[in-house]
Design an enzyme around this catalytic site. Structure first.
Site, short mmCIF file in Angstrom:
data_model
loop_
_atom_site.label_atom_id
_atom_site.label_comp_id
_atom_site.label_asym_id
_atom_site.label_seq_id
_atom_site.Cartn_x
_atom_site.Cartn_y
_atom_site.Cartn_z
CG ASP A 98 -3.25 1.73 8.09
OD1 ASP A 98 -4.13 0.64 8.01
OD2 ASP A 98 -4.08 2.79 7.45
CG ASP A 200 -7.11 -2.28 5.46
OD1 ASP A 200 -7.86 -1.33 5.25
OD2 ASP A 200 -7.20 -3.00 4.52
CD GLU A 242 -11.45 -0.56 7.08
OE1 GLU A 242 -11.91 0.11 6.51
OE2 GLU A 242 -10.50 -1.51 6.66
CG HIS A 316 -8.22 6.19 4.26
ND1 HIS A 316 -8.15 5.81 5.63
CD2 HIS A 316 -7.79 5.00 3.66
CE1 HIS A 316 -8.26 4.45 5.75
NE2 HIS A 316 -8.25 4.01 4.35
CG ASP A 317 -11.17 3.72 2.71
OD1 ASP A 317 -10.45 3.85 1.73
OD2 ASP A 317 -11.01 2.79 3.79
#
Length: 541
Positions: A98, A200, A242, A316-317
């Site tokens: 990440d 991200d 993302e 995860h969000d």
């Protein structure tokens, strides 16, 4: 270069804090992941994507990086990281890291030095502003902290930008020195043998905060092209950004190989099927399957011949897939299998979030003290200030809190679901005695077995990897029906998103059943009554 490896692989996302603890401190770690590689190999995944394991003060569970080239001690050491990369490779699994490039922790040496010396080398790595009429330069708000996104540095009497929490300080991508420092760091990880990166909030890198343009800035794609050329451009690695703002057309810009940017992006249009577009995060509405189909199908058609899709239900969000799009009660197993078949039949790279392959569910809480998510805690305070009672505010949080996805992995029926021998950092879902890996794998018709079969089908069949997508329109609204065609092979994917039976007329007589989540599909019939949450893949040719 031939077909990239990630076009035939399935990626498994690991949230390291919650996957497997090896030392009893209640926090998952790298050695814990290594101990579960046999399981991941059995599932069949081609890569694991790790949420951040860098050194961090954990203001946002690692999405506030204090050192990109060091491992947070709670996860282990760099030697453990090297061991994971090596052990994963021996299991036929690649490691994807990440990358948090929009901001760093306020404890990162770059920012510490920038604050200490306004004339120093890293000052322009961040966004600074003189006061305007004695105040912050504009009214930008912080997503995680609430209030202004500008924080006054008392020493220099300048403001710095933090669009998330005050401990997550926004980087200034207009600085060439910052960009090249980032590229050196990326090459550090490539040299270690990682197989790719998830970027991200990638659409924020080109922001123009003084014009209040936070996404899709004018130089965003210039930066990504430059990054590609300076780092992974000549390597067969997976890069996925993302981008909450992205449309299918935007996805094509990011992922078209001719643009030399990314392999693909996470495009979130389908997640508005049960949300009010433009409304607050807690403003939910009943799932509209027609809207869900339209969003997913738009990605398929727009990226039909160029670019590449990412396929996912959760991460995860986000809430757990079966709780959000399926049915977490009586129909949990069938609906979890239905969701898997619906998604994995599409063209693109599927992502499985840890626990999805056994149908893990959301984990509601009854007190704010049980909430870890920094975003949810801020929203809770805002809801109370707006007049919500605590119970009403918690009801809303239970629908979207990121903690739903972050509860520890449920391995078996032992204490703490086999995740840790100590006190887990976040409470284990109380349903773990019934929902866990050990129990699910006992049944040949389990959710795990469905995911395992889907992953193997994709790996072995070009029709799922590269086959043409075609929507079947003459079906009832709760039904997904589409074909994938490659040469003389044509497969039909047909699934029922409802708890009521629905009749579907197939375009041709199926010649063979490939996969179903019911054991007694009436093979060979042209008209099929799909039972609740029934899903199947059949060969038409």
């Amino acid at each position: 270069m031939g077909q990239p490896w990630w076009q035939s692989a399935v990626v498994y996302q690991i949230y390291p804090r919650s996957f497997q603890d090896s030392d009893g401190d209640g926090i998952g770690d790298l050695q814990g992941i290594i101990s579960r590689l046999d399981y991941l190999q059995e599932l069949g995944v081609g890569a694991i994507w790790l949420s951040p394991v860098y050194r961090s003060p954990n203001a946002d569970n690692g999405y506030d990086v204090a050192d990109y080239e060091a491992i947070n001690p709670e996860y282990g050491t760099m030697a453990d990281m090297d061991a994971l990369i090596t052990a994963a490779k021996a299991h036929g699994i690649r490691v994807v890291m990440d990358l948090i490039l929009n901001h760093t922790s306020d404890e990162h040496p770059w920012f510490v030095n920038a604050k200490a010396d306004p004339a120093g080398a890293t000052r322009d790595y961040y966004v600074w502003s003189d006061p305007v009429d004695g105040q912050a330069p504009n009214d930008l708000q912080s997503d995680f902290s609430g209030g202004s996104a500008w924080e006054l540095d008392a020493a220099s009497q300048q403001y710095f930008l933090h669009l998330f929490s005050a401990k997550q300080v926004d980087l200034n991508w207009q600085s060439p020195r910052l960009r090249h420092a980032v590229y050196r760091m990326i090459n550090f990880w490539l040299a270690k043998g990682v197989a790719g990166f998830r970027l991200d909030v990638v659409d924020m890198l080109g922001k123009r905060p003084f014009q209040k343009q936070l996404v899709n800035g004018p130089h965003l794609h210039d930066y990504l092209h430059e990054m590609n050329r300076a780092t992974w451009g000549d390597r067969d690695v997976l890069t996925v950004g993302e981008a909450w703002s992205a449309s299918p057309v935007d996805a094509l810009q990011y992922s078209d190989a001719a643009h030399q940017e990314l392999s693909m992006i996470f495009q979130f249009g389908h997640l508005w099927a049960d949300r009010q577009l433009g409304g607050p995060k807690w403003a939910v509405r009943p799932l509209n399957v027609g809207r869900l189909k339209a969003a997913l199908y738009a990605c398929q058609t727009t990226l039909a011949t160029r670019g590449w899709n990412s396929l996912f239900w959760s991460n995860h969000d986000l809430p757990r897939a079966v709780s959000r799009f399926g049915a977490a009660g009586t129909w949990r197993v069938r609906s979890a299998q239905m969701l898997a078949i619906t998604l994995h039949g599409l063209k693109g790279t599927p992502y499985v979030y840890q626990g999805e392959e056994i149908g893990m569910t959301d984990c509601p809480v009854s007190t704010i003290a049980a909430v870890n998510d920094v975003e949810a805690r801020t929203i809770y305070r805002q809801l109370l200030a707006e007049g919500d009672a605590p119970t009403a505010a918690l009801t809303k949080l239970n629908r979207f809190s990121r903690d739903n996805a972050r509860t520890p992995m449920q391995w078996d029926g032992r204490a703490n679901a086999g995740f840790t021998s100590g006190q887990p950092w976040l409470a284990v879902n109380a349903n773990y005695p019934a929902i866990n890996v050990a129990t699910d794998r006992q049944a040949s018709t389990s959710i795990f077995a469905t995911y395992q079969r889907l992953i193997a089908l994709r790996r072995a069949n070009p029709v799922l990897q590269r086959g043409t997508f075609n929507e079947l329109t003459a079906v009832p609204e709760p039904v997904f029906a589409y074909t994938r065609s490659w040469g003389r092979v044509c497969w039909l994917i047909c699934t029922n998103f409802g708890a009521e039976p629905v009749t579907v007329t197939l375009p041709e007589q199926p010649t063979r059943l490939i996969l179903s989540n019911y054991p007694d599909y009436p093979d060979g019939l042209g008209t099929v009554e799909l039972r609740p949450y029934e899903a199947m893949i059949v060969a038409l040719i």
